[in-house]
Design an enzyme around this catalytic site. Structure first.
Site, PDB file in Angstrom:
ATOM      1  N   LYS A  70      34.455 -23.435 -43.702  1.00 21.98           N
ATOM      2  CA  LYS A  70      34.348 -25.007 -43.638  1.00 21.98           C
ATOM      3  C   LYS A  70      35.369 -25.567 -42.933  1.00 21.98           C
ATOM      4  O   LYS A  70      36.415 -25.291 -42.944  1.00 21.98           O
ATOM      5  CB  LYS A  70      34.468 -25.370 -44.965  1.00 21.98           C
ATOM      6  CG  LYS A  70      34.013 -26.854 -45.208  1.00 21.98           C
ATOM      7  CD  LYS A  70      32.420 -27.005 -45.428  1.00 21.98           C
ATOM      8  CE  LYS A  70      32.109 -28.567 -45.176  1.00 21.98           C
ATOM      9  NZ  LYS A  70      31.902 -28.993 -44.080  1.00 21.98           N
ATOM     10  N   LYS A 106      37.406 -24.256 -37.937  1.00 24.23           N
ATOM     11  CA  LYS A 106      37.633 -25.248 -36.984  1.00 24.23           C
ATOM     12  C   LYS A 106      37.023 -25.176 -35.852  1.00 24.23           C
ATOM     13  O   LYS A 106      37.018 -24.076 -35.484  1.00 24.23           O
ATOM     14  CB  LYS A 106      39.191 -26.047 -36.930  1.00 24.23           C
ATOM     15  CG  LYS A 106      39.210 -27.299 -36.347  1.00 24.23           C
ATOM     16  CD  LYS A 106      38.854 -28.526 -37.264  1.00 24.23           C
ATOM     17  CE  LYS A 106      39.982 -28.704 -38.033  1.00 24.23           C
ATOM     18  NZ  LYS A 106      40.074 -29.931 -38.980  1.00 24.23           N
ATOM     19  N   THR A 190      37.834 -39.105 -46.531  1.00 23.27           N
ATOM     20  CA  THR A 190      39.283 -38.795 -46.302  1.00 23.27           C
ATOM     21  C   THR A 190      40.451 -40.056 -46.716  1.00 23.27           C
ATOM     22  O   THR A 190      41.531 -39.718 -47.301  1.00 23.27           O
ATOM     23  CB  THR A 190      39.358 -38.473 -44.838  1.00 23.27           C
ATOM     24  OG1 THR A 190      38.404 -37.600 -44.725  1.00 23.27           O
ATOM     25  CG2 THR A 190      40.575 -38.054 -44.609  1.00 23.27           C
ATOM     26  N   SER A 349      32.951 -33.327 -48.625  1.00 22.77           N
ATOM     27  CA  SER A 349      31.888 -32.480 -48.060  1.00 22.77           C
ATOM     28  C   SER A 349      31.342 -31.596 -48.641  1.00 22.77           C
ATOM     29  O   SER A 349      30.252 -30.937 -48.924  1.00 22.77           O
ATOM     30  CB  SER A 349      32.446 -31.868 -46.680  1.00 22.77           C
ATOM     31  OG  SER A 349      32.596 -32.743 -45.429  1.00 22.77           O
TER      32      SER A 349
HETATM   33  N1  GLU Z   1      37.524 -32.667 -40.463  1.00 23.49           N
HETATM   34  C1  GLU Z   1      37.963 -32.883 -41.724  1.00 23.49           C
HETATM   35  C2  GLU Z   1      39.437 -32.245 -42.183  1.00 23.49           C
HETATM   36  O1  GLU Z   1      40.233 -31.716 -41.296  1.00 23.49           O
HETATM   37  C3  GLU Z   1      36.836 -32.403 -42.542  1.00 23.49           C
HETATM   38  C4  GLU Z   1      36.247 -31.016 -42.697  1.00 23.49           C
HETATM   39  C5  GLU Z   1      35.109 -30.955 -43.604  1.00 23.49           C
HETATM   40  O2  GLU Z   1      34.736 -31.833 -43.990  1.00 23.49           O
HETATM   41  O3  GLU Z   1      34.640 -29.961 -43.510  1.00 23.49           O
HETATM   42  O4  GLU Z   1      39.539 -31.787 -43.138  1.00 23.49           O
END
Ligand code: GLU
Length: 433
Positions: A70, A106, A190, A349
């Site tokens: 994820k 990522k 976030t 998420s």
């Molecule tokens: N991009 C966000 C992070 O760095 C969210 C990742 C997600 O929701 O999977 O945590």
């Protein structure tokens, strides 16, 4: 990017240290030191001027030891394979800290989205997903927004994935528009998580939020929501900055007005009643909290010397270099590490993915209440570990995270650790209860 600022090498160092601190054998480092899969894609896009331009993208999947991988997808000119690899590993440790049933991933595309038209951006987003579809899915790897990506882009990506698969798959991606199965509360999640851990830290350090001041670097999704929610909690925000400029007012900025201004002008620069300050000045402000909410490596050794704040809340991923981190620790500054501080996004998420699986959607206050409980539990576990083992919050967070992935790897038979004998009791999960 030098070795000192390379996210992949930085996170390898953090992992190695945690393995040592836990008294684990080197095998644990060996199993988790590299993402298990990196996919590199080349995505041709028909540009508005009639030419074709090929963009390079990556998806790093670090480990699926605790569940499907994820993590977000970023669009940025400085994306590199090592950056994405490092960020995928931080996602593993973030989901482990929160106890989510995921491993880390990522993605990134090397591009400057500000120079692309909406149609070009859509073609790029769809092409990227088309190429990665074979290694993605709700039970394989679940993407989400990151730097310069948003719900609209998630909507295009979901549509492309559904077309490739030939059926609806709402749980393929999170951070998508509500109408496509997104979760209430995800957009601000976030920032809301940042608020919760900052309030917890203030409570532990005896700081009254109503008398506190803060500065926020970065005014994207995370920076705007963090600033708005901290201001709503009574914290006086004296400075914010973005890629184009900044706004500073020692008497406090009117955040709702600034949000409207930034929406219209696409920068905080020139906000009435404020003046411009440099990033060095922002980090040296005499405030209670500094919130780096932009990119990696913003607090290096030089900047760490300047920081006067009592709390650094790492809303970005990897905003502090190892050198900066050591200096902040020496100077007694309380750092809320990224893998805890910005975990609200991936936590909601997870709630979104659960709702997609159930086909049943929760009201926003339920999402926010569940997030509060999970952020507080994770904070308390790490804080207790920090006090008992006399380590920093970051080291404590890595103890929790690496313990969890090692335990899962052992349960799968990838490693043969004897948890009864090797793990000091306080490091067992639930130490914060
Ligand atoms: N991009 C966000 C992070 O760095 C969210 C990742 C997600 O929701 O999977 O945590």
């Amino acid at each position: 990017m030098s070795d000192l600022t390379n996210p992949f090498l930085i996170v390898q160092g953090q992992l190695h240290r945690a393995v040592e601190n836990l008294g684990f054998p080197e095998d644990v480092y060996e199993v988790f030191k590299e993402p298990f899969r990196i996919t590199r894609v080349a995505v041709p896009v028909h540009m508005e001027n009639g030419s074709i331009q090929t963009f390079i993208g990556f998806r790093a999947q670090h480990t699926d030891v605790t569940g499907p991988t994820k993590g977000g997808i970023r669009f940025h000119q400085d994306v590199s394979e090592d950056e994405v690899k490092g960020l995928s590993m931080w996602m593993t440790f973030k989901t482990a800290v929160m106890g989510l049933p995921y491993g880390g991933a990522k993605g990134g595309v090397i591009c400057d989205p500000g120079t692309l038209t909406e149609r070009e951006l859509e073609e790029l987003s769809r092409g990227y997903i088309r190429q990665l579809a074979p290694v993605m899915g709700p039970e394989i790897d679940i993407p989400a927004p990151d730097v310069n990506t948003n719900p609209k882009i998630m909507g295009w990506m979901l549509d492309e994935f559904d077309k490739v698969r030939g059926h609806h798959t709402p749980g393929f991606i999170t951070g998508k528009p509500l109408v496509l199965g997104g979760s209430l509360g995800r957009d601000a999640a976030t920032g809301r998580g940042v608020l919760f851990v900052v309030l917890r830290a203030m409570d532990r350090l005896g700081i009254d939020p109503k008398k506190a001041t803060a500065a926020v670097q970065g005014f994207g999704n995370v920076g705007t929501h963090s600033a708005r929610l901290l201001a709503e909690a009574g914290v006086k925000i004296v400075a914010v900055s973005d890629v184009r400029g900044s706004a500073y007012n020692p008497d406090g900025l009117d955040i709702p007005a600034l949000l409207r201004y930034a929406q219209e002008h696409r920068t905080t620069k020139g906000f009435p009643g404020s003046r411009e300050i440099s990033n060095d000045d922002l980090f040296s402000l005499d405030v209670d909290v500094i919130v780096p909410a932009a990119l990696e490596n913003q607090i290096d050794g030089k900047r760490a010397e300047l920081v006067k704040a009592r709390i650094v809340a790492e809303a970005a991923n990897g905003p502090t270099t190892p050198e900066g981190d050591e200096l902040l620790a020496e100077r007694g500054i309380f750092v809320i590490p990224d893998i805890l501080c910005n975990a609200g996004g991936v936590t909601v998420s997870y709630f979104e993915w659960v709702q997609n699986t159930m086909g049943y959607y929760w009201p926003e206050d339920e999402v926010n209440d569940k997030l509060l409980r999970m952020m507080n539990d994770a904070f308390d576990t790490i804080y207790k570990m920090r006090n008992e083992h006399k380590v920093t919050m970051r080291e404590a967070a890595y103890l929790v995270a690496v313990h969890r992935v090692a335990e899962a790897a052992t349960a799968r038979g990838w490693l043969s650790l004897d948890f009864q004998h090797q793990v000091p009791p306080a490091i067992l999960r639930g130490a914060g209860d």
